[in-house]
Design a protein around this motif. Structure first.
Motif, PDB file in Angstrom:
ATOM      1  N   ALA A  75       3.053  12.844 -21.383  1.00 57.48           N
ATOM      2  CA  ALA A  75       3.790  11.574 -21.423  1.00 57.48           C
ATOM      3  C   ALA A  75       2.859  10.406 -21.733  1.00 57.48           C
ATOM      4  O   ALA A  75       3.213   9.500 -22.505  1.00 57.48           O
ATOM      5  CB  ALA A  75       4.488  11.348 -20.079  1.00 57.48           C
ATOM      6  N   LEU A  76       1.665  10.408 -21.149  1.00 52.04           N
ATOM      7  CA  LEU A  76       0.702   9.347 -21.452  1.00 52.04           C
ATOM      8  C   LEU A  76       0.299   9.394 -22.918  1.00 52.04           C
ATOM      9  O   LEU A  76       0.110   8.358 -23.563  1.00 52.04           O
ATOM     10  CB  LEU A  76      -0.534   9.492 -20.556  1.00 52.04           C
ATOM     11  CG  LEU A  76      -0.337   9.218 -19.062  1.00 52.04           C
ATOM     12  CD1 LEU A  76      -1.600   9.551 -18.293  1.00 52.04           C
ATOM     13  CD2 LEU A  76       0.052   7.763 -18.821  1.00 52.04           C
ATOM     14  N   GLY A  77       0.155  10.617 -23.437  1.00 52.97           N
ATOM     15  CA  GLY A  77      -0.199  10.750 -24.847  1.00 52.97           C
ATOM     16  C   GLY A  77       0.853  10.183 -25.771  1.00 52.97           C
ATOM     17  O   GLY A  77       0.543   9.614 -26.826  1.00 52.97           O
ATOM     18  N   ALA A  78       2.126  10.322 -25.372  1.00 52.78           N
ATOM     19  CA  ALA A  78       3.205   9.765 -26.182  1.00 52.78           C
ATOM     20  C   ALA A  78       3.114   8.244 -26.254  1.00 52.78           C
ATOM     21  O   ALA A  78       3.553   7.627 -27.232  1.00 52.78           O
ATOM     22  CB  ALA A  78       4.547  10.194 -25.617  1.00 52.78           C
ATOM     23  N   VAL A  79       2.528   7.636 -25.215  1.00 53.89           N
ATOM     24  CA  VAL A  79       2.423   6.170 -25.176  1.00 53.89           C
ATOM     25  C   VAL A  79       1.137   5.688 -25.856  1.00 53.89           C
ATOM     26  O   VAL A  79       1.158   4.814 -26.717  1.00 53.89           O
ATOM     27  CB  VAL A  79       2.468   5.676 -23.714  1.00 53.89           C
ATOM     28  CG1 VAL A  79       2.245   4.164 -23.664  1.00 53.89           C
ATOM     29  CG2 VAL A  79       3.796   6.047 -23.076  1.00 53.89           C
ATOM     30  N   PRO A 129       0.270   5.515 -31.548  1.00 54.40           N
ATOM     31  CA  PRO A 129      -0.144   4.569 -32.606  1.00 54.40           C
ATOM     32  C   PRO A 129      -1.262   5.097 -33.506  1.00 54.40           C
ATOM     33  O   PRO A 129      -1.498   4.534 -34.578  1.00 54.40           O
ATOM     34  CB  PRO A 129      -0.615   3.342 -31.807  1.00 54.40           C
ATOM     35  CG  PRO A 129       0.050   3.454 -30.488  1.00 54.40           C
ATOM     36  CD  PRO A 129       0.138   4.920 -30.216  1.00 54.40           C
ATOM     37  N   PHE A 130      -1.951   6.169 -33.103  1.00 54.30           N
ATOM     38  CA  PHE A 130      -3.085   6.668 -33.882  1.00 54.30           C
ATOM     39  C   PHE A 130      -2.714   7.861 -34.758  1.00 54.30           C
ATOM     40  O   PHE A 130      -3.590   8.496 -35.337  1.00 54.30           O
ATOM     41  CB  PHE A 130      -4.227   7.055 -32.942  1.00 54.30           C
ATOM     42  CG  PHE A 130      -4.787   5.899 -32.163  1.00 54.30           C
ATOM     43  CD1 PHE A 130      -5.767   5.093 -32.697  1.00 54.30           C
ATOM     44  CD2 PHE A 130      -4.297   5.603 -30.893  1.00 54.30           C
ATOM     45  CE1 PHE A 130      -6.277   4.027 -31.986  1.00 54.30           C
ATOM     46  CE2 PHE A 130      -4.798   4.536 -30.172  1.00 54.30           C
ATOM     47  CZ  PHE A 130      -5.788   3.735 -30.716  1.00 54.30           C
ATOM     48  N   GLY A 131      -1.418   8.190 -34.826  1.00 52.61           N
ATOM     49  CA  GLY A 131      -0.963   9.222 -35.748  1.00 52.61           C
ATOM     50  C   GLY A 131      -1.502  10.598 -35.430  1.00 52.61           C
ATOM     51  O   GLY A 131      -1.506  11.046 -34.276  1.00 52.61           O
ATOM     52  N   ARG A 179      -4.123  14.331 -27.776  1.00 49.08           N
ATOM     53  CA  ARG A 179      -3.148  14.744 -26.764  1.00 49.08           C
ATOM     54  C   ARG A 179      -3.162  16.256 -26.585  1.00 49.08           C
ATOM     55  O   ARG A 179      -3.127  16.768 -25.459  1.00 49.08           O
ATOM     56  CB  ARG A 179      -1.762  14.252 -27.175  1.00 49.08           C
ATOM     57  CG  ARG A 179      -0.632  14.643 -26.250  1.00 49.08           C
ATOM     58  CD  ARG A 179       0.675  14.148 -26.838  1.00 49.08           C
ATOM     59  NE  ARG A 179       1.824  14.538 -26.029  1.00 49.08           N
ATOM     60  CZ  ARG A 179       3.078  14.322 -26.386  1.00 49.08           C
ATOM     61  NH1 ARG A 179       3.344  13.699 -27.542  1.00 49.08           N
ATOM     62  NH2 ARG A 179       4.077  14.703 -25.614  1.00 49.08           N
ATOM     63  N   THR A 180      -3.229  17.004 -27.687  1.00 51.19           N
ATOM     64  CA  THR A 180      -3.280  18.464 -27.618  1.00 51.19           C
ATOM     65  C   THR A 180      -4.545  18.936 -26.921  1.00 51.19           C
ATOM     66  O   THR A 180      -4.516  19.844 -26.087  1.00 51.19           O
ATOM     67  CB  THR A 180      -3.189  19.061 -29.031  1.00 51.19           C
ATOM     68  OG1 THR A 180      -1.980  18.639 -29.645  1.00 51.19           O
ATOM     69  CG2 THR A 180      -3.220  20.578 -28.975  1.00 51.19           C
ATOM     70  N   ASN A 181      -5.676  18.327 -27.254  1.00 50.90           N
ATOM     71  CA  ASN A 181      -6.940  18.703 -26.628  1.00 50.90           C
ATOM     72  C   ASN A 181      -6.921  18.460 -25.119  1.00 50.90           C
ATOM     73  O   ASN A 181      -7.470  19.246 -24.340  1.00 50.90           O
ATOM     74  CB  ASN A 181      -8.095  17.928 -27.256  1.00 50.90           C
ATOM     75  CG  ASN A 181      -8.386  18.375 -28.673  1.00 50.90           C
ATOM     76  OD1 ASN A 181      -8.043  19.487 -29.074  1.00 50.90           O
ATOM     77  ND2 ASN A 181      -9.023  17.502 -29.455  1.00 50.90           N
ATOM     78  N   ARG A 226     -14.651  10.585 -33.512  1.00 49.08           N
ATOM     79  CA  ARG A 226     -14.959   9.766 -32.323  1.00 49.08           C
ATOM     80  C   ARG A 226     -13.682   9.289 -31.649  1.00 49.08           C
ATOM     81  O   ARG A 226     -13.554   9.353 -30.417  1.00 49.08           O
ATOM     82  CB  ARG A 226     -15.804   8.551 -32.733  1.00 49.08           C
ATOM     83  CG  ARG A 226     -17.208   8.862 -33.211  1.00 49.08           C
ATOM     84  CD  ARG A 226     -18.010   7.576 -33.296  1.00 49.08           C
ATOM     85  NE  ARG A 226     -19.300   7.797 -33.931  1.00 49.08           N
ATOM     86  CZ  ARG A 226     -19.544   7.620 -35.215  1.00 49.08           C
ATOM     87  NH1 ARG A 226     -18.572   7.217 -36.034  1.00 49.08           N
ATOM     88  NH2 ARG A 226     -20.746   7.839 -35.704  1.00 49.08           N
ATOM     89  N   ARG A 227     -12.741   8.808 -32.450  1.00 45.47           N
ATOM     90  CA  ARG A 227     -11.493   8.291 -31.886  1.00 45.47           C
ATOM     91  C   ARG A 227     -10.738   9.383 -31.139  1.00 45.47           C
ATOM     92  O   ARG A 227     -10.118   9.135 -30.106  1.00 45.47           O
ATOM     93  CB  ARG A 227     -10.644   7.692 -33.006  1.00 45.47           C
ATOM     94  CG  ARG A 227      -9.518   6.788 -32.515  1.00 45.47           C
ATOM     95  CD  ARG A 227      -8.825   6.121 -33.679  1.00 45.47           C
ATOM     96  NE  ARG A 227      -9.757   5.363 -34.488  1.00 45.47           N
ATOM     97  CZ  ARG A 227      -9.848   5.453 -35.794  1.00 45.47           C
ATOM     98  NH1 ARG A 227      -9.085   6.296 -36.461  1.00 45.47           N
ATOM     99  NH2 ARG A 227     -10.714   4.726 -36.475  1.00 45.47           N
ATOM    100  N   THR A 228     -10.785  10.606 -31.636  1.00 44.85           N
ATOM    101  CA  THR A 228     -10.112  11.715 -30.957  1.00 44.85           C
ATOM    102  C   THR A 228     -10.713  11.944 -29.575  1.00 44.85           C
ATOM    103  O   THR A 228      -9.978  12.105 -28.581  1.00 44.85           O
ATOM    104  CB  THR A 228     -10.239  13.005 -31.790  1.00 44.85           C
ATOM    105  OG1 THR A 228      -9.673  12.788 -33.078  1.00 44.85           O
ATOM    106  CG2 THR A 228      -9.527  14.158 -31.109  1.00 44.85           C
ATOM    107  N   ILE A 229     -12.042  11.960 -29.485  1.00 40.81           N
ATOM    108  CA  ILE A 229     -12.705  12.149 -28.190  1.00 40.81           C
ATOM    109  C   ILE A 229     -12.427  10.974 -27.259  1.00 40.81           C
ATOM    110  O   ILE A 229     -12.171  11.154 -26.064  1.00 40.81           O
ATOM    111  CB  ILE A 229     -14.218  12.338 -28.388  1.00 40.81           C
ATOM    112  CG1 ILE A 229     -14.496  13.511 -29.337  1.00 40.81           C
ATOM    113  CG2 ILE A 229     -14.906  12.567 -27.053  1.00 40.81           C
ATOM    114  CD1 ILE A 229     -13.994  14.840 -28.841  1.00 40.81           C
TER     115      ILE A 229
END
Length: 536
Positions: A156-160, A164-166, A173-175, A454-457
């Motif tokens: 749920a946090l990932g959805a929020v 915006p980062f596509g 979120r998956t990681n 970097r943004r993913t981490i």
């Protein structure tokens, strides 16, 4: 067996090194804390700190044993890894069943909630013990059930936060949800730290609110003279205030420690008419004690079975005994304590050289200019440099400042728990980057840029940190509410939640998550694509 033994020995070495560093840091922190307490002038006893050899030995044993016990589960899990599977990266993404662990967590949570709610309905040591037991079970429930809880909450946090980062956000979120055990373990340290901070925050806010209410509802005096807790207000300062134009009532309130009917306690004694400066609600009797008389509050009277006319043996610290007569019973007041002695008994129990006042309460004549009276009081007490002239608002601010000083010291200690949580996030993400080396290399090979890695981490760390913070704040506010309820008979009768602090902690947790990911994220971005793909 050799694999498990290797992991255990590694843990023992780590535990020994960590214990030695921890003991050294603890000693340094103790000296710093003592200096801070002395500087705050809270009236605590002073003297050199003592470091007994037994303390060092016990700390070493506890540190090593705790580390070894913590290594049991990882060592056991390491022995079960199939050799062939370990050579493939798929082993890093497997997830063991969580059913038994989750069921145990649910059972602990149900019992913990029942104990916390039950304990919050009462006051005293028994109620606090029930709340403490329930709090322990709820923390255990979070430890056991957070892996199962992390998936829906982090999702749920990932959805929020990640939307915006596509594609980068979806990958983060998956990681974060791929290995719920790791996510829960990483967030748990931050959960504990913010839980403790929230509990202390509720205590501090409730204490200040209760003091403000007690002063607003119980004090009728216009001005007060105060001094350091260790020394109080010299009685000559009260005499000097008596001669100031516009001052019509000066009532020193003294602290008295005595044994009443076989039980040690701390109360007050008053020189003057107490009812003129304190809103004393009488249940029976008169609001003034003279001769060998005393006043008691309603709780003490009910507990001891005292009524107006009862005789109470009162013994001083020097062994002098006076048979005091109960002249009145008043409703509980945190301003004057559980009992009030007459001036005569106070003078019998206290040598002239040690007499002082906790506070001196003063009333101003009708029509007098408060600013002029204040100037006169400051001039009259100028030679007593430790004495301060305060109005009611300033008096409340002084009490709040003392509470804030204690809170600042506690927050300083709890900051260490937050630092540990940050290091845990850094360590976990660094290990995760190593384990996902081939995966990161593949993503780089198909076009993912370094700033996207970097943004993913960063986003992954953000989701883990916010998850831990939310759980910690919820637990902390619940425990703080319950514990404050059990202390209602000690004056904490108003529950106040520092909402601005709560929001600040949640926002800060996101910042902590990003900061903790800086080094792992930069390391992941520098992964050579072809070299990572070719690694076996």
């Amino acid at each position: 067996k050799q694999v498990g033994r290797s992991v255990t020995l590694e843990a023992l070495v780590v535990g020994l090194i960590g214990s030695v560093i921890g003991i050294a840091a603890g000693v340094a922190l103790a000296y710093g804390l003592r200096a801070a307490l002395n500087a705050a002038d809270l009236g605590l006893p002073s003297g050199p700190l003592q470091l007994a050899p037994r303390t060092v030995v016990v700390a070493l044993i506890v540190g090593i044993v705790v580390t070894a016990v913590s290594a049991y589960a990882p060592a056991r899990r390491a022995t079960r890894v199939p050799p062939v599977a370990a050579m493939r990266e798929e082993s890093t993404g497997t997830v063991e069943g969580l059913r038994v662990r989750t069921i145990a967590g649910i059972v602990a949570a149900v019992v913990g909630v029942v104990l916390v709610v039950f304990g919050a309905q009462g006051t005293g040591g028994g109620a606090a013990s029930a709340v403490g037991g329930g709090a322990f079970l709820l923390v255990l429930a979070v430890l056991l059930g957070s892996p199962a809880l992390s998936r829906p909450v982090v999702g749920a946090l990932g959805a929020v936060f990640a939307r915006p980062f596509g594609a980068v956000g979806r990958l983060a979120r998956t990681n974060a949800t791929r290995n719920p055990r790791r996510t829960a373990a990483t967030a748990f340290a931050l959960t504990l730290g913010l839980m403790l901070v929230s509990v202390i925050g509720v205590f501090g806010s409730s204490a200040k609110a209760s003091v403000d209410a007690a002063v607003d509802n119980g004090v009728q005096a216009d001005f007060m003279l105060t001094g350091p807790q260790m020394f109080g207000v010299p009685l000559p300062a009260a005499d000097a205030a008596q001669g100031v134009d516009g001052v019509v009532e000066v009532v020193p309130v003294h602290g008295v420690r005595a044994n009443l009917d076989g039980e040690d306690g701390f109360g007050t004694a008053v020189t003057g008419v107490l009812d003129d400066v304190i809103d004393l609600q009488m249940v029976e009797g008169v609001p003034e004690a003279t001769g060998n008389e005393m006043l008691v509050n309603q709780s003490t009277a009910s507990e001891k079975g005292w009524t107006v006319g009862s005789t109470v043996p009162v013994t001083s610290r020097d062994g002098n005994t006076v048979d005091a007569t109960v002249a009145g019973v008043y409703t509980d007041s945190q301003i004057i304590g559980p009992w009030v002695m007459s001036q005569q008994i106070y003078e019998q129990f206290t040598p002239p050289a040690t007499r002082s006042a906790i506070v001196v309460l003063m009333n101003v004549a009708d029509g007098a200019d408060p600013s002029a009276v204040r100037s006169g009081l400051e001039a009259a007490t100028k030679e007593y440099v430790i004495v301060q002239v305060l109005d009611r608002e300033q008096f409340k601010g002084q009490q709040a400042q003392q509470i804030d000083t204690l809170l600042a010291i506690l927050y300083g200690l709890l900051a260490l728990a937050v630092v540990i949580a940050i290091l845990g996030i850094v360590n976990t993400l660094a290990l995760s980057v190593v384990e996902r080396r081939r995966e990161i290399g593949m993503l780089r090979a198909v076009g993912m840029q370094r700033n996207q890695v970097r943004r993913t981490i960063y986003l992954e760390s953000l989701l883990i940190a916010v998850f831990g913070a939310i759980v910690g704040v919820i637990l902390g506010l619940s425990f703080g509410w319950a514990f404050v309820r059990t202390l209602a008979d000690q004056g904490l009768d108003i529950i106040s939640v520092p909402w601005s602090q709560v929001v600040g902690m949640l926002l800060a947790s996101g910042v902590i998550g990003v900061l903790a990911a800086l080094w792992p994220g930069n390391r992941a971005a520098k992964t050579p694509p072809l070299e990572a793909i070719s690694d076996l």
